[in-house]
Write a protein that holds these residues in place. Structure first.
Motif, PDB file in Angstrom:
ATOM      1  N   LEU A 177      72.934  10.627  52.580  1.00 59.92           N
ATOM      2  CA  LEU A 177      71.749  11.305  53.111  1.00 59.92           C
ATOM      3  C   LEU A 177      71.134  10.508  54.260  1.00 59.92           C
ATOM      4  CD1 LEU A 177      69.949  12.651  49.911  1.00 59.92           C
ATOM      5  CD2 LEU A 177      71.515  13.828  51.437  1.00 59.92           C
ATOM      6  N   ARG A 178      71.121   9.185  54.139  1.00 63.15           N
ATOM      7  CA  ARG A 178      70.608   8.357  55.244  1.00 63.15           C
ATOM      8  C   ARG A 178      71.478   8.506  56.479  1.00 63.15           C
ATOM      9  NH1 ARG A 178      69.672   4.598  50.980  1.00 63.15           N
ATOM     10  NH2 ARG A 178      71.669   3.593  51.421  1.00 63.15           N
ATOM     11  N   GLU A 179      72.784   8.585  56.284  1.00 64.93           N
ATOM     12  CA  GLU A 179      73.693   8.702  57.422  1.00 64.93           C
ATOM     13  C   GLU A 179      73.548  10.051  58.128  1.00 64.93           C
ATOM     14  OE1 GLU A 179      77.475   8.082  55.656  1.00 64.93           O
ATOM     15  OE2 GLU A 179      77.261   5.901  55.500  1.00 64.93           O
ATOM     16  N   THR A 180      73.194  11.092  57.390  1.00 67.26           N
ATOM     17  CA  THR A 180      73.108  12.423  57.997  1.00 67.26           C
ATOM     18  C   THR A 180      71.729  12.743  58.553  1.00 67.26           C
ATOM     19  OG1 THR A 180      72.599  13.353  55.819  1.00 67.26           O
ATOM     20  CG2 THR A 180      74.909  13.330  56.491  1.00 67.26           C
ATOM     21  N   GLN A 181      70.746  11.885  58.294  1.00 69.05           N
ATOM     22  CA  GLN A 181      69.408  12.151  58.821  1.00 69.05           C
ATOM     23  C   GLN A 181      69.427  12.144  60.353  1.00 69.05           C
ATOM     24  OE1 GLN A 181      66.694   9.346  57.105  1.00 69.05           O
ATOM     25  NE2 GLN A 181      66.396  10.538  55.232  1.00 69.05           N
ATOM     26  N   GLY A 182      68.756  13.126  60.929  1.00 69.23           N
ATOM     27  CA  GLY A 182      68.722  13.238  62.380  1.00 69.23           C
ATOM     28  C   GLY A 182      69.926  13.922  62.962  1.00 69.23           C
ATOM     29  N   THR A 183      70.864  14.362  62.124  1.00 70.52           N
ATOM     30  CA  THR A 183      72.048  15.069  62.601  1.00 70.52           C
ATOM     31  C   THR A 183      72.036  16.481  62.025  1.00 70.52           C
ATOM     32  OG1 THR A 183      73.469  14.418  60.743  1.00 70.52           O
ATOM     33  CG2 THR A 183      73.280  12.870  62.590  1.00 70.52           C
ATOM     34  N   GLU A 227      72.516   8.745  48.211  1.00 70.63           N
ATOM     35  CA  GLU A 227      71.418   8.283  49.067  1.00 70.63           C
ATOM     36  C   GLU A 227      71.948   7.708  50.380  1.00 70.63           C
ATOM     37  OE1 GLU A 227      69.239   5.602  46.618  1.00 70.63           O
ATOM     38  OE2 GLU A 227      68.065   7.191  45.647  1.00 70.63           O
ATOM     39  N   GLN A 283      75.704  18.755  57.011  1.00 74.88           N
ATOM     40  CA  GLN A 283      75.265  19.302  55.735  1.00 74.88           C
ATOM     41  C   GLN A 283      76.120  18.736  54.613  1.00 74.88           C
ATOM     42  OE1 GLN A 283      75.562  23.591  56.612  1.00 74.88           O
ATOM     43  NE2 GLN A 283      73.353  23.690  56.282  1.00 74.88           N
ATOM     44  N   PRO A 328      70.575  20.103  54.168  1.00 75.58           N
ATOM     45  CA  PRO A 328      69.144  19.981  53.825  1.00 75.58           C
ATOM     46  C   PRO A 328      68.458  21.320  53.527  1.00 75.58           C
ATOM     47  CG  PRO A 328      69.390  19.977  56.191  1.00 75.58           C
ATOM     48  CD  PRO A 328      70.783  20.183  55.632  1.00 75.58           C
ATOM     49  N   SER A 366      65.512  17.864  50.592  1.00 72.82           N
ATOM     50  CA  SER A 366      65.555  16.827  51.631  1.00 72.82           C
ATOM     51  C   SER A 366      65.720  15.427  51.056  1.00 72.82           C
ATOM     52  CB  SER A 366      64.267  16.878  52.466  1.00 72.82           C
ATOM     53  OG  SER A 366      63.128  16.701  51.637  1.00 72.82           O
ATOM     54  N   THR A 367      65.686  15.286  49.734  1.00 77.44           N
ATOM     55  CA  THR A 367      65.839  13.980  49.092  1.00 77.44           C
ATOM     56  C   THR A 367      66.913  14.063  48.017  1.00 77.44           C
ATOM     57  OG1 THR A 367      64.161  14.411  47.389  1.00 77.44           O
ATOM     58  CG2 THR A 367      63.407  13.461  49.488  1.00 77.44           C
TER      59      THR A 367
END
Length: 712
Positions: free
Chosen positions: A299-305, A296, A308, A417, A421-422
């Motif tokens: 995944l938060r760190e890669t959001q908006g980037t 988790e 993969q 993603p 996505s989760t």
């Protein structure tokens, strides 16, 4: 999820407000009760006033009716309608009189006080008319709107008729309303004085409550709030926040000092607790909890980037057989070797950052992320390299207690993603991909695809449709002939289950039997198949060249074996069908028997006492050996088709098959070879004295009637 609670200050405030609300409610109830009492008093006064005024109206009306009746006697005797009309009109002009009726003995109107006497001669047809005419004396009827008084008119004993006077009760209502209005004004004055006193009392209680709240806030709530802030920091892992000091000598001061000591103790043990809570006790890898938190966070760190991640699920193939045959200690040793091989395979993939975890049992998970030094390479290519390395590493032999063991592993891969996505969905899809790798034959890897979701849905739908398939007539039995090897005489058949789906057509047994096993439906379906096979076998004739009635062999699943009801089910099937016990052969897989050898030995012994023959199916595919046959007594064993398939090409399979036949015969066990599809295979088995054979070269599975025709 952490649930937010009310603060102590809020609870005190709620308690004070609740107390005030309760007082206000009691005051409101008291006020309401006083209002009700006043209304009840007013109602009593109204009823008394109404009764009194109505009684006065009745007495006055009766007196006026008597006077008018006396005055009308002579005019009515001489039938002087003019005189009657004058008296009636005078009476009609009296206050509150609505009508005056003078009538004859038959109830016909003689005069109504009007000038033209429009109602003359008409009978009175109101609801009271019959009672008035029949009355021998005065008659009075009182309602809310009207008082009707009648008086007979007589001279001596002769009745000339009567008179009725109707009085409106409006005057009574007005008098009653006036009296009640005065009474209400007096009560309202009393209510205003009472309300003033109640409001004054409530204001005093409110002021007292506010003062109490201020004292509690200063002496109790504020110190506890400071402790709460410190506790939240400790909960978040920050043990550097100072605990407020207190010189108080009461219980709260003791609590503050004890809290400070507790913080120091928690700080000392936090690292040990985290190490135990976030690592697997056997392998030392991260556990499910630690991996989930790491996933988790990534995944938060890669959001908006555009970054993969790849999630790989690795599961050992047939690991349960290690625990069942070699024991759990050997299973733990296998898991340690597997963990080491996985870490080596992960280390062999350059340019990635990875996290390896054990989820429990024989399931391992790897999170793969491109490293900072190699951010432009594709994550899918790295995942393929790692998946191939894992499959290769897990398929290499392992040495356990001087014995070589081959397992293999199935690997499923899901990409973030692209596939999810989760965290939950990514793990779910990776698990689905791993399951598809097992379905594809094991010891391989598969990437997740949306078509896999459809496959899972089809499996769920198949399970739903399999329920009730027997009742709907979709499931049926087929029988594959079994021949004696030396003279190729038909001696029996294996009962096989077939499913003819109305939409999909013929469903492969390897598909729906697996679904039935996993869902538990196999217990009910297996029982129905046993009953059907016994019933049909009881009707089979004896072939001319066989010398004895043919037997039927029925497969029994591991679930049926563990259910504890198999013995009774077999006895019931034999009893209801009339089939001789020696004509029923039960086939059990060796893995099902060995998984609980003590229980299986006892159960198989009882089945053999019943007269039923027991065969060990798929012999040679597990970790069993012929030594098990000394402890688990069986009547026969079926050599797995995988050995028969390569009998003509592989000398090792031929040697192993020959050894199994020879050693089984030495223990008095019948040997059956299945999967005979070539004449050469049959000749080799005949030369080596294999007892029985079956396969497509000898005969395909037949419907019940076709097999019956074959016997004849």
């Amino acid at each position: 999820m952490k649930r937010a609670g009310l603060s102590l200050q809020s609870r005190f405030q709620i308690a004070i407000l609740s107390g005030l609300a309760l007082v206000l409610l009691l005051m409101a109830l008291l006020w309401f009760r006083e209002q009700r009492s006043q209304e009840e008093a007013i109602e009593i006064a109204r009823q008394s006033t109404h009764t009194l005024l109505a009684e006065q109206m009745r007495l006055s009306g009766e007196a006026q009716a008597r006077q008018l009746a006396d005055a009308l006697a002579n005019p009515l005797y001489y039938f002087d309608l003019d005189a009657v009309g004058i008296l009636a009109r005078n009476a009609l002009r009296a206050p509150e009189v609505d009508y005056v009726l003078v009538y004859d003995p038959q109830g016909r109107i003689l005069h109504d006080g009007s000038g033209d006497i429009a109602a003359y001669g008409r009978p009175m047809d109101d609801p009271l008319a019959a009672e008035v005419v029949a009355a021998k004396g005065p008659h009075t009827h009182l309602s809310d709107e009207l008082l009707d008084v009648s008086q007979p008119i007589t001279i001596g004993d002769e009745r000339l008729g009567g008179v009725r006077i109707g009085y409106s009760m409006a005057a009574v209502a007005r008098a009653e309303s006036g009296a009640l209005s005065s009474l209400r004004e007096q009560f309202n004055a009393v209510n205003q004085r009472s309300m003033s006193w109640l409001l004054l009392m409530f204001a005093g209680l409110t002021l007292l409550a506010l003062l109490g709240a201020a004292v509690v806030q200063r002496l109790l709530v504020r110190p506890i709030r400071l402790l709460g802030e410190a506790a939240r920091q400790i909960e978040a892992g920050d043990f550097s926040t100072p605990v407020p000091e207190s010189a108080r000598s009461d219980e709260l001061g003791d609590l503050i000092r004890a809290f400070g000591r507790m913080r120091d103790s928690v700080a000392r043990h936090d690292r040990d607790i985290r190490r135990v809570a976030y690592s697997d006790a056997l392998t030392g890898l991260s556990n499910r909890l630690a991996f989930r938190e790491t996933l988790e966070q990534r995944l938060r760190e890669t959001q908006g980037t555009s970054s993969q991640l790849a999630l790989l699920f690795a599961d050992l193939d047939d690991f349960k057989r290690v625990n069942d045959t070699l024991g759990h200690e050997a299973g733990d040793e296998v898991l340690l070797q597997v963990a080491a091989r996985i870490e080596q395979a992960v280390a062999s993939v350059d340019g990635t950052e990875s996290v390896v975890a054990r989820f429990g049992g024989d399931e391992f998970v790897i999170l793969l992320q491109l490293g900072e030094a190699d951010p432009d390479s594709g994550i899918r290519g790295k995942a393929i390299r790692l998946a191939e390395a894992l499959v290769t590493a897990l398929s290499e032999p392992m040495l356990l207690h001087g014995r070589q063991v081959l397992l293999g592993g199935s690997v499923g891969v899901a990409i973030f993603p692209d596939d999810a996505s989760t965290a939950s969905l990514l793990m779910k899809n990776g698990d689905i991909a791993m399951y598809q790798a097992k379905v594809a034959g094991k010891n391989c890897y598969r990437f997740y695809s949306r078509a896999m979701d459809q496959a899972v849905e089809r499996r769920v739908r198949m399970e739903q449709e399999l329920r009730g398939a027997w009742t709907r007539g979709e499931l049926s039995m087929a029988y594959q002939p079994i021949y004696r090897t030396q003279d190729r005489v038909l001696v029996g058949a294996e009962a096989l289950l077939r499913w003819n789906h109305p939409e999909y057509g013929a469903v492969a047994p390897s598909v729906f039997v697996d679904v039935a096993e996993q869902s538990g439906l196999i217990e009910a379906i297996g029982l129905m198949a046993l009953q059907a096979a016994c019933t049909e076998a009881a009707t089979w004739p004896v072939p001319a060249d066989a010398g004895e009635a043919p037997f039927v062999s029925v497969n029994v699943s591991a679930r049926q074996l563990r259910s504890g009801e198999l013995l009774q089910q077999v006895a019931d099937a034999l009893d209801s069908s009339g089939l001789a016990p020696e004509r029923l052969h039960l086939e059990l897989t060796e893995t099902a028997v060995i998984s609980d050898e003590a229980y299986a030995t006892e159960l198989l012994g009882k089945l053999r006492q019943l007269g039923v023959r027991v065969w060990l199916d798929d012999f040679g595919t597990g970790y069993s050996s012929l030594s098990h046959l000394r402890r688990v007594q069986v009547d026969g064993l079926k050599i797995d088709r995988s050995f028969i398939t390569d009998l003509l090409r592989d000398p090792d399979d031929l040697a192993l098959t020959s050894a199994i036949i020879a050693m089984a015969h030495s223990m008095g066990v019948v040997v059956v070879a299945e999967g005979v599809e070539r004449q050469g295979q049959y000749q080799l088995l005949r030369e080596r004295d294999c007892d029985l054979v079956q396969g497509y070269w000898l005969g395909h599975p037949l419907e019940p009637q076709a097999f019956l025709d074959l016997l004849r």
